[in-house]
Design an enzyme around this catalytic site. Structure first.
Site, PDB file in Angstrom:
ATOM      1  N   GLU A  45       0.870  -1.182   0.000  1.00  0.00           N
ATOM      2  CA  GLU A  45       0.000   0.000   0.000  1.00  0.00           C
ATOM      3  C   GLU A  45       0.905   1.228   0.000  1.00  0.00           C
ATOM      4  O   GLU A  45       1.669   1.429   0.942  1.00  0.00           O
ATOM      5  CB  GLU A  45      -0.902   0.002   1.246  1.00  0.00           C
ATOM      6  N   ARG A  49       0.785  10.203   1.010  1.00  0.00           N
ATOM      7  CA  ARG A  49       1.297  11.200   1.949  1.00  0.00           C
ATOM      8  C   ARG A  49       2.570  11.851   1.458  1.00  0.00           C
ATOM      9  O   ARG A  49       3.192  12.615   2.178  1.00  0.00           O
ATOM     10  CB  ARG A  49       1.552  10.553   3.310  1.00  0.00           C
ATOM     11  N   THR A  73      -4.343   6.060   2.028  1.00  0.00           N
ATOM     12  CA  THR A  73      -4.655   7.426   2.471  1.00  0.00           C
ATOM     13  C   THR A  73      -5.505   8.138   1.414  1.00  0.00           C
ATOM     14  O   THR A  73      -5.363   9.338   1.165  1.00  0.00           O
ATOM     15  CB  THR A  73      -3.387   8.237   2.830  1.00  0.00           C
ATOM     16  N   LYS A 133     -10.877  -1.561   6.479  1.00  0.00           N
ATOM     17  CA  LYS A 133      -9.635  -1.282   7.210  1.00  0.00           C
ATOM     18  C   LYS A 133     -10.018  -0.736   8.581  1.00  0.00           C
ATOM     19  O   LYS A 133     -10.655   0.326   8.665  1.00  0.00           O
ATOM     20  CB  LYS A 133      -8.789  -0.262   6.444  1.00  0.00           C
TER      21      LYS A 133
HETATM   22  C1  3PG Z   1      -1.548   3.579   7.921  1.00  0.00           C
HETATM   23  O1  3PG Z   1      -1.694   4.563   7.251  1.00  0.00           O
HETATM   24  O2  3PG Z   1      -2.190   2.577   7.686  1.00  0.00           O
HETATM   25  C2  3PG Z   1      -0.656   3.631   9.092  1.00  0.00           C
HETATM   26  O3  3PG Z   1       0.164   4.751   9.073  1.00  0.00           O
HETATM   27  C3  3PG Z   1       0.186   2.425   9.308  1.00  0.00           C
HETATM   28  O4  3PG Z   1       0.272   2.332  10.649  1.00  0.00           O
HETATM   29  P1  3PG Z   1       1.629   1.989  11.385  1.00  0.00           P
HETATM   30  O5  3PG Z   1       2.674   2.929  10.830  1.00  0.00           O
HETATM   31  O6  3PG Z   1       1.341   2.241  12.843  1.00  0.00           O
HETATM   32  O7  3PG Z   1       1.959   0.560  11.085  1.00  0.00           O
END
Ligand code: 3PG
Length: 216
Positions: A45, A49, A73, A133
């Site tokens: 994924e 960002r 995102t 999710k």
């Molecule tokens: C996401 O966008 O899914 C999270 O930033 C991932 O979460 P983590 O960095 O705590 O694993």
């Protein structure tokens, strides 16, 4: 029109663990993708960002066609269209506004929309989404919350993400309503900053072994 719940389910089932990556360049994205594939993982994924995200998606698709490439995102319709244009295989969102739900429904791509609460989950189920999710999973109560959701929502399948690491990913994946676990622990920012892709491959290999162990 998509919202193909079976396609989303197949992507999560095939993936098992979903590395969540924020890239600084398309080249870095390709190096990460190759390292993940070398470790035996089958999906990535790429979050929206960073400015490089969509170029990275295009480059990854070309360099590692065997890898499923999601765009994460995703927050509004413009993101959906941009991900489609970049050739993404699927969409992931951290939460879901009514407008975003409409945009995901109108997309040709399978999607894994984000939700945190029973009411948000119910809104997604009403739209026909059954793979969600759960974000931010750890802060929401982790496995206790996932177990609690199984009663009222027997058909719901989850991809918990947020605050999960190598030490507890197996416990999450072992839950019957969890198809896939998301996280950034396989692509630690210190490794990426140092260009240590061998560490990414080693962590991805641990993740692969974890999936195989949990699923028997
Ligand atoms: C996401 O966008 O899914 C999270 O930033 C991932 O979460 P983590 O960095 O705590 O694993």
């Amino acid at each position: 029109m998509s919202n193909d719940a079976n396609a989303a389910r197949a992507i999560l089932t095939r993936s098992g663990i979903m590395p969540v990556v924020t890239v600084t360049s398309a080249e870095q994205g390709v190096a990460i993708a190759r390292a993940l594939v070398a470790g035996g993982l089958s999906a990535i994924e790429v979050t929206l960002r960073s400015a490089a995200a969509l170029d990275a998606v295009r480059a990854i698709k070309q360099a590692t066609p065997q890898l499923l490439v999601g765009v994460g995102t995703v927050c509004h319709a413009g993101h959906v269209r941009a991900a489609e244009a970049a050739g993404a295989d699927f969409l992931v969102s951290p939460g879901t506004t009514p407008a975003l739900a409409e945009a995901l429904l109108a997309s040709t791509l399978p999607s894994i929309p984000g939700a945190a609460t029973p009411s948000e989950i119910m809104a997604l189920l009403d739209h026909g989404f059954s793979c969600v999710k759960l974000f931010p999973a750890s802060a929401l109560g982790g496995i206790a919350r996932i177990k609690a959701l199984a009663g009222p929502f027997p058909d719901l399948r989850l991809c918990p993400t947020g605050g999960i690491g190598e030490h507890d990913a197996a416990d999450y994946l072992a839950q019957p309503n969890v198809l896939c676990v998301g996280g950034s622990w396989m692509v630690a920012s210190a490794w990426l900053a140092a260009g240590d892709y061998a560490a990414v491959t080693a962590s991805a290999a641990n993740a692969r072994a974890l999936i195989d162990r949990v699923r028997g």
